[in-house]
Scaffold this motif. Sequence first.
Motif, short mmCIF file in Angstrom:
data_model
loop_
_atom_site.label_atom_id
_atom_site.label_comp_id
_atom_site.label_asym_id
_atom_site.label_seq_id
_atom_site.Cartn_x
_atom_site.Cartn_y
_atom_site.Cartn_z
N ARG A 134 -55.93 -13.61 30.96
CA ARG A 134 -54.50 -13.33 30.88
C ARG A 134 -53.83 -13.41 32.25
O ARG A 134 -52.74 -13.95 32.38
N GLU A 135 -54.49 -12.89 33.29
CA GLU A 135 -53.90 -12.94 34.62
C GLU A 135 -54.45 -14.15 35.37
O GLU A 135 -55.64 -14.44 35.33
N LEU A 136 -53.56 -14.85 36.08
CA LEU A 136 -53.94 -16.10 36.74
C LEU A 136 -54.90 -15.86 37.91
O LEU A 136 -55.95 -16.48 37.99
N ASN A 137 -54.52 -14.98 38.82
CA ASN A 137 -55.33 -14.74 40.02
C ASN A 137 -55.52 -13.24 40.25
O ASN A 137 -54.93 -12.66 41.16
N PRO A 138 -56.31 -12.58 39.41
CA PRO A 138 -56.49 -11.12 39.56
C PRO A 138 -57.14 -10.77 40.89
O PRO A 138 -58.15 -11.37 41.29
N ARG A 139 -56.55 -9.79 41.56
CA ARG A 139 -57.09 -9.31 42.83
C ARG A 139 -57.23 -7.80 42.77
O ARG A 139 -56.47 -7.13 42.08
N VAL A 140 -58.19 -7.29 43.51
CA VAL A 140 -58.43 -5.85 43.50
C VAL A 140 -58.79 -5.42 44.91
O VAL A 140 -59.43 -6.17 45.66
N TYR A 141 -58.36 -4.20 45.26
CA TYR A 141 -58.72 -3.64 46.56
C TYR A 141 -59.94 -2.75 46.39
O TYR A 141 -59.95 -1.83 45.58
N ILE A 142 -60.99 -3.04 47.15
CA ILE A 142 -62.23 -2.26 47.11
C ILE A 142 -62.41 -1.59 48.47
O ILE A 142 -62.43 -2.28 49.49
N PRO A 143 -62.52 -0.27 48.50
CA PRO A 143 -62.74 0.41 49.78
C PRO A 143 -63.89 -0.21 50.56
O PRO A 143 -64.89 -0.61 49.98
N ILE A 144 -63.74 -0.30 51.84
CA ILE A 144 -64.69 -0.90 52.78
C ILE A 144 -64.60 -2.43 52.77
O ILE A 144 -64.52 -3.07 53.82
N PHE A 145 -64.56 -3.03 51.56
CA PHE A 145 -64.59 -4.48 51.46
C PHE A 145 -63.20 -5.12 51.46
O PHE A 145 -63.08 -6.33 51.59
N GLY A 146 -62.15 -4.32 51.30
CA GLY A 146 -60.79 -4.85 51.33
C GLY A 146 -60.39 -5.55 50.04
O GLY A 146 -60.99 -5.32 48.99
N ASP B 110 -60.19 -11.48 45.80
CA ASP B 110 -59.68 -12.32 44.72
C ASP B 110 -60.85 -12.54 43.76
O ASP B 110 -61.80 -13.26 44.06
N ILE B 111 -60.78 -11.89 42.60
CA ILE B 111 -61.93 -11.88 41.69
C ILE B 111 -62.33 -13.28 41.26
O ILE B 111 -63.51 -13.65 41.26
N LYS B 112 -61.33 -14.10 40.91
CA LYS B 112 -61.65 -15.43 40.39
C LYS B 112 -62.27 -16.32 41.47
O LYS B 112 -63.30 -16.95 41.24
N ALA B 113 -61.66 -16.37 42.64
CA ALA B 113 -62.20 -17.21 43.72
C ALA B 113 -63.58 -16.72 44.16
O ALA B 113 -64.47 -17.52 44.45
N PHE B 114 -63.76 -15.40 44.19
CA PHE B 114 -65.05 -14.83 44.60
C PHE B 114 -66.15 -15.21 43.62
O PHE B 114 -67.23 -15.68 44.01
#
Length: 461
Positions: A188-200, A203-207
């Motif tokens: 549903r979301e094109l480029n979902p991103r999330v902030y993870i403590p320590i790791f910053g 970008d879930i899809k690119a990762f």
Amino acid sequence: MYTSLGAIGISFGLPVVCYLFAFLCNDVTGCPPPSLTDPSTLSLEKLKQEVAWPGVAGLLNTKSVVATLGYYTLSLALNAFLPAHTTKGVVLASGGRLNYRFNSFASAMFILTIAAAGTFLQGADFPVWTFINDNYLQLLTTNILISYFLATFCYVRSFSVKPNDPDNRELAEGGTTGNMIYDWFIGRELNPRVYIPIFGEVDIKAFMELRPGLLGWVLLDLAFAARQYGTYGTVTDSMYIVVGTQAWYVLDALWNEPAILTTMDITTDGFGCMLAFGDLVWVPFIYSIQARYLSIHAVHLGWAKVAFIMAVQLTGYWIFRSSNGEKNKFRTNPNHPDVKHLEYIETARGTRLLTSGWWGTARHINYLGDWVMSWAYCLPTWLSGYVVHTAALTGDKIISQGPNGEMAGWGTPITYFYMLYFAVLLIHRERRDDAHCRAKYGNDWNRYCAIVRWKILPGVY
């Protein structure tokens, strides 16, 4: 309704395919199990014995979950802390552009260096390789569950996307049908991103596109090569080809990491079960089937077959990399000396569509190169198929194609599956892209297709 059934079928049917292939080539009875070559002897109980069925509970264990999560955590740490270069993505529908931090090649080199050092010190008994071979089914299950979790997490989180989002969050065009199952599957979301403590910020899809699964493919191959060496005391020419060509493909993709920004996966598709499962399960576990086969049945090719297979691989690679490089240069800098001479048509949207060079021969000429390379992954297994016998006196396992080679060819649908599947995948992807472009460009797309007539294979399709 049909889209829901299709999404359910793919999302929960493909894991079954992965398990089937894991059992169909085994070191207990053969590839395929003998009962499948003689249906008159086939029964469910006998088949379970032949494939060493561990039971449903045996498909998962704690140590595989811990090891897999540790591998993902290491990938996140390398992504965050190794030196990287930042690149802007393509212009989004909102007009914004996302920043991407790229260092996947360096991350891969870090992990592979550790693996090389461990192998140098401990050989085929390096714990990473033995762990993978001993827990293959459990690692497969763990990654299936992770892909489902990511698809669900991104689907639920996508409902927090707001119009004109200040963080350039957008919904994927094809993922907002209102059909919950289909949208979960397609993303549903094109480029979902999330902030993870320590790791910053991640970008879930690119990762997921380039890190755990793609490198995992190489690590599985290496584990299977180690198993072959541990069993036979040598690594065959066929194994060298499979591991070498597939590692080349992966490392080339990581080296050219910014090129993914213009691919359909990044520009068009949302991140749902389709991409999550494809990245984390299908790619590493299905694409490494040939190496797994060769780890049990060591095939010796000889120089003539090796030369033929390498010629196929290099031809495919040349088409794939040259065409993708040409497109990427043109999109990022149309005045680059290598591409400024190319002809194109300009659409009403201001987009330039190439009509000469590689892209004047076929609309997806890169798919042809990708497919030809897939032949080189399958051909090293040659006429695949083997049977496992147990020596009466010593109890040692003897693996061969039978006294008269009667098992030769029986395993071909398994080890050559990738080549056939990949052709279907590329045709399906081409048709989805064609429908998307037709809706996007209208009559300009018809004008473009009249100039560039062929879709993938010039003169044929």
